[in-house]
Write an enzyme that holds these catalytic residues in place. Sequence first.
Site, PDB file in Angstrom:
ATOM      1  N   GLY A 197      12.064  33.673   6.823  1.00 24.53           N
ATOM      2  CA  GLY A 197      12.457  32.717   5.792  1.00 24.53           C
ATOM      3  C   GLY A 197      12.408  33.319   4.408  1.00 24.53           C
ATOM      4  CG  ASN A 198      11.855  30.552   1.121  1.00 24.07           C
ATOM      5  OD1 ASN A 198      10.671  30.743   0.870  1.00 24.07           O
ATOM      6  ND2 ASN A 198      12.334  29.343   1.376  1.00 24.07           N
ATOM      7  CB  VAL A 201       7.802  29.803   2.784  1.00 22.06           C
ATOM      8  CG1 VAL A 201       6.960  29.435   3.991  1.00 22.06           C
ATOM      9  CG2 VAL A 201       8.390  28.538   2.151  1.00 22.06           C
ATOM     10  CD  GLU A 219      11.746  40.213  11.244  1.00 20.89           C
ATOM     11  OE1 GLU A 219      12.725  40.723  10.678  1.00 20.89           O
ATOM     12  OE2 GLU A 219      11.024  40.836  12.034  1.00 20.89           O
ATOM     13  CB  CYS A 255      19.575  36.875   5.882  1.00 21.23           C
ATOM     14  SG  CYS A 255      19.532  37.492   7.579  1.00 21.23           S
TER      15      CYS A 255
END
Length: 477
Positions: A197-198, A201, A219, A255
């Site tokens: 995720g971003n 977070v 990731e 992404c």
Amino acid sequence: MADTLPFTPIDEIPKIHRELGEVFQTGKTRSIAFRKQQLLQLCYLLQDNTERFQEALFSDLGRPREEAAYLELIGTLLEVKDAHDKVNKWAKTTKSPFHFLWGTLSPQTRKEPKGTVLIISPFNYPIWLTLCPVSSAIAAGNVVLLKPSELSPATAALLTELIPKYLDPDLVRVVNGGVLETTKILELPFDHILYTGNNRVAKIVSAAAAQHLTPVTLENHISLESPCVIDPKCNAKVAAKRIMWGKLLNCGQLCLAPDYILVPESFQDEFVEALVNAYHELHPTDPKTSGMVGKIVNERHMKRLKQLLNDTKGEIVFGGEVDMPAKYIAPTLIRDVTRDDALMSEEIFGPLLPVVPVKDVEEAISIVNSMDHALNLYIFSDDRAFKDKDGYTTGKAGFDTFTHFRCTVDHPAWVEHTPLSSRYTPYNAKKIAWLISMMRPRLPPRDGRGSIVNKFTCALAVGLVGVLCAALTQSIL
């Protein structure tokens, strides 16, 4: 499909965590035969419920069913099947290289499962980025607490229903929820955490993991921008088509999607024209009515993208329509974008494509290097010297952890004249079905007995999906 997702009661989360740990301590997951049987069941979970997953992805993301089938479902099935076929090899104890200091000790490396692992998956590819890491965790002999994204509720609800039906209910436990539930999960000790995720977070997850010294895999958290660099001598038609296709997959919520295009200012007019032509070739009918482009995941991201459009000083070539109730933003091409423009301030993660004119390739490299490390860099050129201006090599072994690796592929233009060209919109149901039939692995019977033919077919399918993924990722002309 339901738009709401029942959340797991917060007071049940520690109990679920404790029960997973107790199961792992029994040694149940150490058996390779047990792991293979669970991985095969995961394959059948995907194969038996393809249409239901397509419906869920359409409900959550407006994803065209053909796109869901060949870009997410079949790839996930191949990944899980590959784990099933290779877990014996992966789990095998390996002998250490001989050294006279400890040769008499017969040193070996055993592949031990870590224990209870936490997997937090994102909304944009909620099957691929959920079940692939789950299959890896199962193959390694772990038990899993799975937290799917609440932003893709239909898919999360379907996974919550199907996982205990197909897998041993003690092996993978699903916890649904938002910030409060995730916060509670992160208070608990795990043996490994994988988060996709971003950046924001990712920092929260890392800080929580540090309290228990839990190893973490993050990731795509360093940088999520993927620029394109255009050589005026490239095949502009093919480059424009590949960029436009990659940008509009999943409505830009990917992404790997191109974030912006760096093109010599003398070539901007010609390349913008090529992009316009490519868009109309891919979408001869307005995608809002054809359904060939999905929707934005939620209102917050809609407002963010709308603000970027409002703030840009670039010239909108086409698009710009924003439909808040439908969570739809029209594919939008913006030219004459400057380095300090709003569109360059963050990862776009939507169907907005800025074109940034530069003096030459040196200025393009300077812009790329001034940003965070790019997740991907797409170079479109027929000139080897032009491509090599961004290439570099990295070390190996002991300092892998401290090294950024950049993979490259060289994707020739002739591929556009093969069956792989069916990946482009407008989708042709028959061609997509043929492509999927060539990629789909033959699963052994549910009792787990396989054959050499099955393994050969799976190997061939893995090769085909690799070629398709190359078309999606670092396409270099």
